[in-house]
Design a protein around this motif. Structure first.
Motif, PDB file in Angstrom:
ATOM      1  N   UNK A 100       0.947  -1.212   0.040  1.00 37.68           N
ATOM      2  CA  UNK A 100       0.016  -0.071  -0.034  1.00 37.68           C
ATOM      3  C   UNK A 100       0.879   1.185   0.126  1.00 37.68           C
ATOM      4  N   UNK A 101       0.515   2.411  -0.762  1.00 43.15           N
ATOM      5  CA  UNK A 101       1.088   3.639  -0.682  1.00 43.15           C
ATOM      6  C   UNK A 101       0.303   4.695  -0.133  1.00 43.15           C
ATOM      7  N   UNK A 117       5.314   1.200  -9.379  1.00 39.50           N
ATOM      8  CA  UNK A 117       6.536   1.757  -9.284  1.00 39.50           C
ATOM      9  C   UNK A 117       6.882   2.554  -7.747  1.00 39.50           C
ATOM     10  N   UNK A 118       5.883   3.070  -7.142  1.00 36.86           N
ATOM     11  CA  UNK A 118       6.158   3.215  -5.758  1.00 36.86           C
ATOM     12  C   UNK A 118       6.530   2.065  -4.797  1.00 36.86           C
ATOM     13  N   UNK A 119       5.821   1.055  -5.206  1.00 33.45           N
ATOM     14  CA  UNK A 119       5.833   0.009  -4.275  1.00 33.45           C
ATOM     15  C   UNK A 119       7.267  -0.659  -4.494  1.00 33.45           C
ATOM     16  N   UNK A 165       8.168   9.846   1.239  1.00 41.20           N
ATOM     17  CA  UNK A 165       6.635  10.397   1.985  1.00 41.20           C
ATOM     18  C   UNK A 165       5.523  10.311   0.824  1.00 41.20           C
ATOM     19  N   UNK A 166       4.405  10.643   1.039  1.00 42.20           N
ATOM     20  CA  UNK A 166       2.946  10.427   0.485  1.00 42.20           C
ATOM     21  C   UNK A 166       3.386  10.839  -1.024  1.00 42.20           C
ATOM     22  N   UNK A 167       2.742   9.948  -1.989  1.00 43.27           N
ATOM     23  CA  UNK A 167       2.876   9.998  -3.478  1.00 43.27           C
ATOM     24  C   UNK A 167       1.488  10.687  -3.939  1.00 43.27           C
ATOM     25  N   UNK A 168       1.835  11.526  -5.185  1.00 38.99           N
ATOM     26  CA  UNK A 168       0.739  12.074  -5.839  1.00 38.99           C
ATOM     27  C   UNK A 168       0.032  11.170  -6.689  1.00 38.99           C
TER      28      UNK A 168
END
Length: 331
Positions: free
Chosen positions: A79-80, A256-258, A267-270
């Motif tokens: 989870x992101x 990608x973030x994962x 931190x939090x992604x857009x």
């Protein structure tokens, strides 16, 4: 990249062109057009903005092919955390916008919109900080819209609101590098977006010492693996963002973030921007719950593909664009 490119016929057979209204104007966009594909590895997306030249758009198609026909790097998390995104709306609309991002304690505010003033930006930021509270994380994004002098004046005016970072305040790397000294004195970091995704050399901004962190998008960088390679070489903290994608494009960004190492995820992604669309291509929309999105691949919903199908002339336009970009990739 996938081990073997699918044929143009395979790509076109899998394509669905959609046109989805936005809930509010976002960087001049009121209807978001995209191509989603029912591909072997799951749904994938090709959605460069219409004004982008074929050379740039071909990179987006490469990303779509990789995600739909190739392999995706193994995830490190399931989870992101995501930020809320506030377009350049009137300050009075801020609570309405933030209500679409439940649980998000990080907010990115669009500023430097053409036709607006610094006073408009200040009013919007004041409203966001009031809704977010003193402990929330507040970012701004100028999309390269300020000159160096304008950026310096804006950062000084916005300093009391405890900015986490300012994203692409100026257009050029030289301007970013010069502004970084001012920003450091104000306790604000400089993030580079366009200087990465629209540059012939996406690493130039990192080598120049012109940014504290990078904002990266999977589609413009040619796919999840290529974006990972760029991020690893840049060795700067990263926020993964989106380009007003459908849930399918958001899924690419989530993957990608994962896959990012912990030391690089800043931190939090857009990736919560499906909340700004007035429709989607799936019944499993990737929107934030409790400030996070679970990493997954949504399934295309035939009913929604029909509901948001683009006009025939736009379908033809996108299919011709795919043909040109596919030829570019194949050479």
């Amino acid at each position: 990249m996938p081990r073997a490119l699918p044929s143009l016929e395979e790509i076109l057979d899998a394509a669905h062109v959609v046109a989805i209204p936005t809930r509010t104007r976002f960087r001049g966009v009121t209807v978001r057009e995209a191509v989603v594909f029912a591909a072997p590895q799951g749904a994938t997306e090709f959605s460069p903005f219409p004004e982008y030249a074929d050379e740039e758009a071909a990179t987006w198609l490469r990303a779509a092919i990789e995600f739909g026909w190739g392999e995706t790097p193994a995830p490190r998390r399931d989870r992101i955390a995501v930020n809320a995104t506030v377009p350049a709306v009137d300050a009075a609309r801020v609570p309405e916008i933030l209500a679409r991002f439940p649980g998000c304690d990080t907010v990115k505010v669009k500023v430097a919109e053409r036709g607006q003033s610094l006073e408009d930006d200040l009013a919007r930021v004041v409203a966001v900080r009031a809704s977010l509270g003193p402990s929330g994380t507040l970012r701004i994004d100028a999309n390269g819209g300020w000159s160096l002098d304008e950026a310096r004046a804006a950062l000084e005016a916005l300093a009391p609101f405890d900015l986490d970072y300012v994203e692409q305040p100026c257009a050029t790397i030289d301007e970013l590098r010069a502004l970084r000294e001012t920003a450091r004195g104000l306790g604000t970091r400089i993030a580079a977006d366009e200087s990465v995704r629209k540059a012939s050399d996406p690493l130039a901004v990192a080598r120049a010492g012109a940014a504290d962190l990078l904002v990266v998008k999977a589609q413009p960088l040619g796919g999840v693996q290529r974006a990972l390679d760029i991020v690893t070489e840049a060795a700067l903290p990263v926020v993964v963002s989106s380009a007003l994608d459908t849930s399918v494009g958001i899924s690419m960004g989530l993957h990608l973030a994962a896959a990012l190492p912990d030391r690089l995820l800043a931190g939090a992604c857009g990736l919560g921007t499906v909340a700004l669309l007035d429709g989607d291509v799936t019944a499993d929309s990737l929107v934030p719950m409790d400030g996070e999105i679970v990493v997954r691949r949504p399934r295309l919903e035939p009913e929604f593909l029909d509901r948001y199908a683009a006009r025939p002339e736009r379908v033809a336009w996108w299919r011709e664009r795919i043909e040109r970009c596919s030829a570019s990739i194949a050479t």
